[in-house]
Design an enzyme around this catalytic site. Sequence first.
Site, mmCIF file in Angstrom:
data_model
loop_
_atom_site.group_PDB
_atom_site.id
_atom_site.type_symbol
_atom_site.label_atom_id
_atom_site.label_comp_id
_atom_site.label_asym_id
_atom_site.label_seq_id
_atom_site.Cartn_x
_atom_site.Cartn_y
_atom_site.Cartn_z
ATOM 1 N N GLY A 1 0.831 -1.206 0.000
ATOM 2 C CA GLY A 1 0.000 0.000 0.000
ATOM 3 C C GLY A 1 0.865 1.255 0.000
ATOM 4 N NE ARG B 1 -2.131 -4.518 -0.994
ATOM 5 C CZ ARG B 1 -1.629 -3.863 0.050
ATOM 6 N NH1 ARG B 1 -0.489 -4.257 0.583
ATOM 7 N NH2 ARG B 1 -2.259 -2.839 0.577
ATOM 8 C CG ASP C 1 3.146 -6.541 7.818
ATOM 9 O OD1 ASP C 1 2.590 -6.100 6.790
ATOM 10 O OD2 ASP C 1 2.527 -7.153 8.716
ATOM 11 C CB THR D 1 2.814 0.813 6.315
ATOM 12 O OG1 THR D 1 1.453 0.557 6.689
ATOM 13 C CG2 THR D 1 3.684 0.566 7.535
ATOM 14 C CG ASP E 1 -1.502 -0.272 8.169
ATOM 15 O OD1 ASP E 1 -2.346 0.577 7.872
ATOM 16 O OD2 ASP E 1 -1.342 -1.338 7.532
ATOM 17 C CG ASP F 1 1.532 -2.646 10.743
ATOM 18 O OD1 ASP F 1 2.389 -1.990 10.106
ATOM 19 O OD2 ASP F 1 0.790 -3.484 10.203
ATOM 20 N NE ARG G 1 -2.162 -4.847 5.986
ATOM 21 C CZ ARG G 1 -2.581 -5.164 4.768
ATOM 22 N NH1 ARG G 1 -3.288 -6.237 4.579
ATOM 23 N NH2 ARG G 1 -2.296 -4.410 3.728
HETATM 24 O O1 F6P Z 1 -1.339 -1.508 4.847
HETATM 25 C C1 F6P Z 1 -1.873 -0.315 4.410
HETATM 26 C C2 F6P Z 1 -3.353 -0.440 4.169
HETATM 27 O O2 F6P Z 1 -3.846 0.828 3.777
HETATM 28 C C3 F6P Z 1 -4.156 -0.992 5.341
HETATM 29 O O3 F6P Z 1 -4.429 -0.020 6.312
HETATM 30 C C4 F6P Z 1 -5.382 -1.504 4.635
HETATM 31 O O4 F6P Z 1 -5.981 -2.551 5.356
HETATM 32 C C5 F6P Z 1 -4.825 -2.025 3.336
HETATM 33 O O5 F6P Z 1 -3.604 -1.352 3.111
HETATM 34 C C6 F6P Z 1 -5.730 -1.818 2.139
HETATM 35 O O6 F6P Z 1 -5.118 -2.401 1.046
HETATM 36 P P1 F6P Z 1 -5.611 -2.229 -0.463
HETATM 37 O O7 F6P Z 1 -5.186 -0.881 -0.939
HETATM 38 O O8 F6P Z 1 -4.938 -3.326 -1.191
HETATM 39 O O9 F6P Z 1 -7.101 -2.328 -0.436
#
Ligand code: F6P
Length: 326
Positions: free
Chosen positions: A14, A75, A106, A129, A131, A133, A175
């Site tokens: 992300g 991803r 992560d 990130t 998050d 985390d 997350r």
């Molecule tokens: O890890 C960053 C994040 O924004 C999380 O907070 C969220 O759960 C996830 O990515 C969303 O991912 P995507 O953009 O693939 O929907």
Amino acid sequence: MAKIKTIGILTSGGDAPGMNAAIRAVTRAGISAGFKVNGIYRGYKGLITDEIVEFKTQNVSNIIQQGGTILKTARCKEFQTPEGRQIAYDNMRKHDIDALVVIGGDGSLTGARIFANEFDVPVVGLPGTIDNDLYGTDHTIGYDTALNTIMWCVDRIRDTATSHERLFFIEVMGRNAGFLAINGAIASGAEAAIIPEISTQEDQLAELIQNGFRKSKNSSIVLVAESPITGGAMGLAERVRNEFPQYDVRVTILGHLQRGGSPTAQDRILASRMGAGAIDALIEGQRNVMIGDYDETIIYVPFNKAIHMDKPVDPSLVETLRRLSI
Ligand code: F6P
């Protein structure tokens, strides 16, 4: 260890505000130190599909203020297979890339650790990130901007919540972590935050209802971390509608707007310090470490620790929110 001449840089997972500031810092600190720097587009995917371009200082001009990532991100499922990683390594060799700097969360650092071990290449990670985390760093790149965005949104929702005397559940990202929810709640003066770190220990909603939300007001705002452990904003609202029909409930899911926008000064500075730190780490012969910022000092955190160790939410934050929402 062979001397490093060329560094590859990529962003993965992300996107987070401040990634561009980090790309700029790695590129410029790298060139200053005498390295050649190659930008790899679309994260690990671009390493497999060979989307690699040499970066000069001007490639990273005027990007420090931009959200997102100029390198794009993805991803990548293929990188999770040994065959995919072999192609990625072959492309690295083709471009004479001796070391990688990976900016991501992560999942991205897990990929970096596997790749580094499999092919014995130096890899340094930057925690990018929203998050927050990752263990070993007080803050991750993008977290502060996302927090400010949440605060901005909640301030606006409060206007309508107060006017209509409603109870709002506002779902935020993170997350499986509750950093954005707890600190977003404190920053915006919300009545409560429902976070996964506490959800397993107690029924936070029942406790809130029992206490009558904020007794001195007729409207309330509750920030909910998106983790399935909390039940999500939709799930909690449904419960209130069924069990406590006297409340006029609404839900707002902030979603991906939390990932956008120009990075705050704090994120730009953090990304710049960490980007320069990544180059220092490579010069010092470090490998398979994430750059962390601990007590205002740049540190090197082994990937294993950064990825696998739990980063707890400070219980005093939970206590502060409770004390202030009377
Ligand atoms: O890890 C960053 C994040 O924004 C999380 O907070 C969220 O759960 C996830 O990515 C969303 O991912 P995507 O953009 O693939 O929907």
